[in-house]
Every structure is written in C-alpha cells, then in structure tokens.
Design a protein around this motif. Structure first.
Motif, PDB file in Angstrom:
ATOM      1  N   ALA A  19       0.837  -1.203   0.000  1.00  0.00           N
ATOM      2  CA  ALA A  19       0.000   0.000   0.000  1.00  0.00           C
ATOM      3  C   ALA A  19       0.871   1.251   0.000  1.00  0.00           C
ATOM      4  CB  ALA A  19      -0.920   0.018   1.209  1.00  0.00           C
ATOM      5  N   GLN A  20       0.401   2.288  -0.679  1.00  0.00           N
ATOM      6  CA  GLN A  20       1.163   3.529  -0.802  1.00  0.00           C
ATOM      7  C   GLN A  20       1.499   4.125   0.559  1.00  0.00           C
ATOM      8  OE1 GLN A  20      -0.624   6.359  -3.465  1.00  0.00           O
ATOM      9  NE2 GLN A  20       0.833   7.969  -2.991  1.00  0.00           N
ATOM     10  N   LYS A  21       0.574   4.074   1.497  1.00  0.00           N
ATOM     11  CA  LYS A  21       0.795   4.632   2.833  1.00  0.00           C
ATOM     12  C   LYS A  21       1.428   3.637   3.805  1.00  0.00           C
ATOM     13  CE  LYS A  21      -1.308   8.703   2.229  1.00  0.00           C
ATOM     14  NZ  LYS A  21      -0.685  10.011   2.443  1.00  0.00           N
ATOM     15  N   GLY A  22       1.594   2.388   3.346  1.00  0.00           N
ATOM     16  CA  GLY A  22       2.178   1.375   4.210  1.00  0.00           C
ATOM     17  C   GLY A  22       1.198   0.720   5.166  1.00  0.00           C
ATOM     18  N   ILE A  23      -0.066   1.141   5.122  1.00  0.00           N
ATOM     19  CA  ILE A  23      -1.120   0.539   5.933  1.00  0.00           C
ATOM     20  C   ILE A  23      -2.387   0.455   5.098  1.00  0.00           C
ATOM     21  CG2 ILE A  23      -0.240   1.271   8.179  1.00  0.00           C
ATOM     22  CD1 ILE A  23      -2.241   3.591   8.091  1.00  0.00           C
ATOM     23  N   THR A  24      -3.292  -0.429   5.472  1.00  0.00           N
ATOM     24  CA  THR A  24      -4.540  -0.550   4.736  1.00  0.00           C
ATOM     25  C   THR A  24      -5.663  -1.050   5.637  1.00  0.00           C
ATOM     26  OG1 THR A  24      -5.627  -1.565   2.809  1.00  0.00           O
ATOM     27  CG2 THR A  24      -4.029  -2.913   3.995  1.00  0.00           C
ATOM     28  N   GLY A  25      -6.880  -0.701   5.267  1.00  0.00           N
ATOM     29  CA  GLY A  25      -8.070  -1.214   5.931  1.00  0.00           C
ATOM     30  C   GLY A  25      -8.942  -1.978   4.950  1.00  0.00           C
ATOM     31  N   ILE A  26      -8.340  -2.497   3.863  1.00  0.00           N
ATOM     32  CA  ILE A  26      -9.130  -3.117   2.809  1.00  0.00           C
ATOM     33  C   ILE A  26      -9.736  -4.455   3.229  1.00  0.00           C
ATOM     34  CG2 ILE A  26      -7.206  -4.348   1.727  1.00  0.00           C
ATOM     35  CD1 ILE A  26      -8.434  -3.625  -1.004  1.00  0.00           C
ATOM     36  N   ASP A  27      -9.098  -5.146   4.180  1.00  0.00           N
ATOM     37  CA  ASP A  27      -9.585  -6.468   4.559  1.00  0.00           C
ATOM     38  C   ASP A  27     -10.722  -6.331   5.567  1.00  0.00           C
ATOM     39  OD1 ASP A  27      -9.866  -9.171   4.792  1.00  0.00           O
ATOM     40  OD2 ASP A  27      -8.115  -9.469   6.062  1.00  0.00           O
ATOM     41  N   LYS A  28     -11.938  -6.186   5.052  1.00  0.00           N
ATOM     42  CA  LYS A  28     -13.099  -5.942   5.908  1.00  0.00           C
ATOM     43  C   LYS A  28     -13.801  -7.260   6.243  1.00  0.00           C
ATOM     44  CE  LYS A  28     -13.502  -1.298   4.023  1.00  0.00           C
ATOM     45  NZ  LYS A  28     -12.577  -0.742   5.019  1.00  0.00           N
ATOM     46  N   ARG A  29     -14.355  -7.310   7.451  1.00  0.00           N
ATOM     47  CA  ARG A  29     -14.984  -8.528   7.939  1.00  0.00           C
ATOM     48  C   ARG A  29     -16.422  -8.259   8.381  1.00  0.00           C
ATOM     49  NH1 ARG A  29     -11.710 -13.154   7.022  1.00  0.00           N
ATOM     50  NH2 ARG A  29      -9.668 -12.257   6.501  1.00  0.00           N
ATOM     51  N   PRO A  30     -17.309  -9.235   8.202  1.00  0.00           N
ATOM     52  CA  PRO A  30     -18.715  -9.052   8.573  1.00  0.00           C
ATOM     53  C   PRO A  30     -18.902  -8.817  10.067  1.00  0.00           C
ATOM     54  CG  PRO A  30     -18.452 -10.918   7.086  1.00  0.00           C
ATOM     55  CD  PRO A  30     -17.077 -10.517   7.512  1.00  0.00           C
ATOM     56  N   VAL A  31     -19.891  -7.982  10.376  1.00  0.00           N
ATOM     57  CA  VAL A  31     -20.338  -7.792  11.756  1.00  0.00           C
ATOM     58  C   VAL A  31     -21.798  -8.227  11.830  1.00  0.00           C
ATOM     59  CG1 VAL A  31     -18.721  -5.904  12.192  1.00  0.00           C
ATOM     60  CG2 VAL A  31     -21.014  -5.386  11.344  1.00  0.00           C
ATOM     61  N   ASP A  32     -22.264  -8.518  13.035  1.00  0.00           N
ATOM     62  CA  ASP A  32     -23.618  -9.051  13.185  1.00  0.00           C
ATOM     63  C   ASP A  32     -24.572  -8.073  13.850  1.00  0.00           C
ATOM     64  OD1 ASP A  32     -22.675  -9.059  15.755  1.00  0.00           O
ATOM     65  OD2 ASP A  32     -22.871 -11.217  16.077  1.00  0.00           O
ATOM     66  N   HIS A  33     -24.218  -6.787  13.856  1.00  0.00           N
ATOM     67  CA  HIS A  33     -25.050  -5.800  14.539  1.00  0.00           C
ATOM     68  C   HIS A  33     -25.136  -4.531  13.693  1.00  0.00           C
ATOM     69  CE1 HIS A  33     -20.818  -5.322  15.780  1.00  0.00           C
ATOM     70  NE2 HIS A  33     -21.068  -4.029  15.714  1.00  0.00           N
ATOM     71  N   PRO A  34     -26.121  -3.664  13.972  1.00  0.00           N
ATOM     72  CA  PRO A  34     -26.259  -2.427  13.198  1.00  0.00           C
ATOM     73  C   PRO A  34     -25.083  -1.482  13.439  1.00  0.00           C
ATOM     74  CG  PRO A  34     -28.267  -2.911  14.427  1.00  0.00           C
ATOM     75  CD  PRO A  34     -27.206  -3.821  14.962  1.00  0.00           C
TER      76      PRO A  34
END
Length: 227
Positions: A19-34
């Motif tokens: 990643a250009q910034k050296g960090i990423t939040g692309i790996d998103k995971r399901p949540v079970d609440h609103p």
C-alpha cells in the motif's frame, strides 16, 4: 427482494508493503449488529462513513463521495468461479455486500433507502495496487489483476450518505429515486479508465459526481480545446 447480505468493516488498519501509505483497511470482515453511517466530510480530511471502519489512505479513499462502498454477492460469485477460490463477504473491501440488486448498472445519483439511512450512488471503485496486493497476500491474486478487473467491468459502487442512519445485516434495500439520465456506474468506470471520450457525458449526473471526476472532465475539455 434486494438486501444487505453482509455489513463489513475493518476495525483497524494493518501494516503492509504493497500500500502507498504502508497501511490498509481493505480487509473488511462481517459484523452481526447495526452500525451508523454518516457523511464523514471531504476526502483527505475524513475517513469512512461507516462507524468503526478504518481506512489506511484517506487521500484516496473515504470522504463524502466514498463514504460507503458496496459490492454485489453475485459479482463475488462470478469472481469465485473465474478464480477458482472462495471469496468471503467483505473480501473486496466492501462495506455492503448486497444481494438482489444490480450495482454495475445503477445510475449515478440513484438513491437507496438502506435501513434508516439514505444513500446516493456516486460512482465506481477504481482498482489500485493495494487491491491487487491484498488479494495476492491472501493467495487470491492473479497476474495483471488491475487490468483484468478493469476489463470485466464489475466495479461495485460508492455511495454518499444523504441521511445518516443505522444499517444492519439483512436490511432491505429500496430504490427510492432514479435520476433522468443514463449515466451508470459502469459508464463512469469506462470513462475514467478506458474510454475517455465518454467523460463529458458524465456531467449529466450533476453534483452526484465526485468533485475529482468533475475536475477530470473539465481538464480533458481544456486539453482538447488547446490541442
């Protein structure tokens, strides 16, 4: 009936070398609440519009016109068959994995009631090195992924938040407004990446377009006039 099959977030960014910034939040995971969705503010000074969702590069992701990213489960299933791998909801970095609604041919400016929030379609996801690196790290990548994703033209859609509210897994999606033009997510994707002659047509979508796309159209127009 169109629904939110899964609501996905990255609770934190992680360090990566692709990643250009050296960090990423692309790996998103399901949540079970609103979760609450809001208009986060201009790109560069804000992050995701989804409560608790981390973004690694706010200069290029997040902000009002990319507050929420959606991808259809039907398109993930297409890629599963193409790649011969399993893809979980959130694998492509989407906040909303949807079922029963066509994001590719949604109109820019189309408005969706999702939970108690009102979202507006603003444009497509443009593939980048971080996306390719993320898939490769998880053993899912293919050589030339950005080119391949571009050729297939199933980009998913970005949304801005017109009315803040709560979204939960299983919420129905209702299209409450369709604008009077033919500028789709797919057309915008082609205009930006492969068919620049389409760029002037994007202006028909008005202020539903992200400012950077409007700027791109005007720059191209100036270049054409000067040439």
């Amino acid at each position: 009936m169109p629904v939110v099959l899964s609501l996905n977030v990255a609770h934190r960014t992680v360090p990566v070398d692709y990643a250009q910034k050296g960090i990423t939040g692309i790996d998103k995971r399901p949540v079970d609440h609103p979760l609450e969705v809001v208009a986060p503010g201009p790109k560069g000074s804000a992050g995701s519009g989804v409560q608790g969702d981390a973004i690694g590069d706010p200069d290029h992701h997040g902000g009002d016109y990319q507050a929420v990213y959606g991808y259809a489960r039907e398109d993930l299933d297409f890629w599963q068959a193409e790649l011969g791998v399993d893809l979980h909801n959130g694998q492509f970095g989407e906040n909303l994995t949807t079922q029963g609604i066509d994001q590719t041919h949604a109109l820019i400016g189309e408005r969706w009631r999702v939970g108690t929030a009102l979202l507006e379609v603003t444009g497509p996801r443009v593939p980048c090195r971080t996306f390719a690196g993320h898939l490769e790290q998880h053993g899912l990548g293919q050589r030339g992924w950005v080119k391949r994703f571009t050729q297939v033209k199933r980009p998913g859609a970005y949304f801005r938040v017109l009315e803040a509210g709560l979204i939960a897994p299983g919420d129905e999606i209702t299209v409450v407004h369709r604008p009077d033009h033919d500028v789709t997510v797919e057309m915008s994707f082609r205009a930006v990446l492969t068919e620049a002659d389409l760029l002037p047509r994007l202006l028909e979508a008005g202020d539903s377009l992200p400012p950077e796309i409007i700027e791109l159209v005007h720059k191209r127009t100036v270049v054409e006039l000067d040439s």
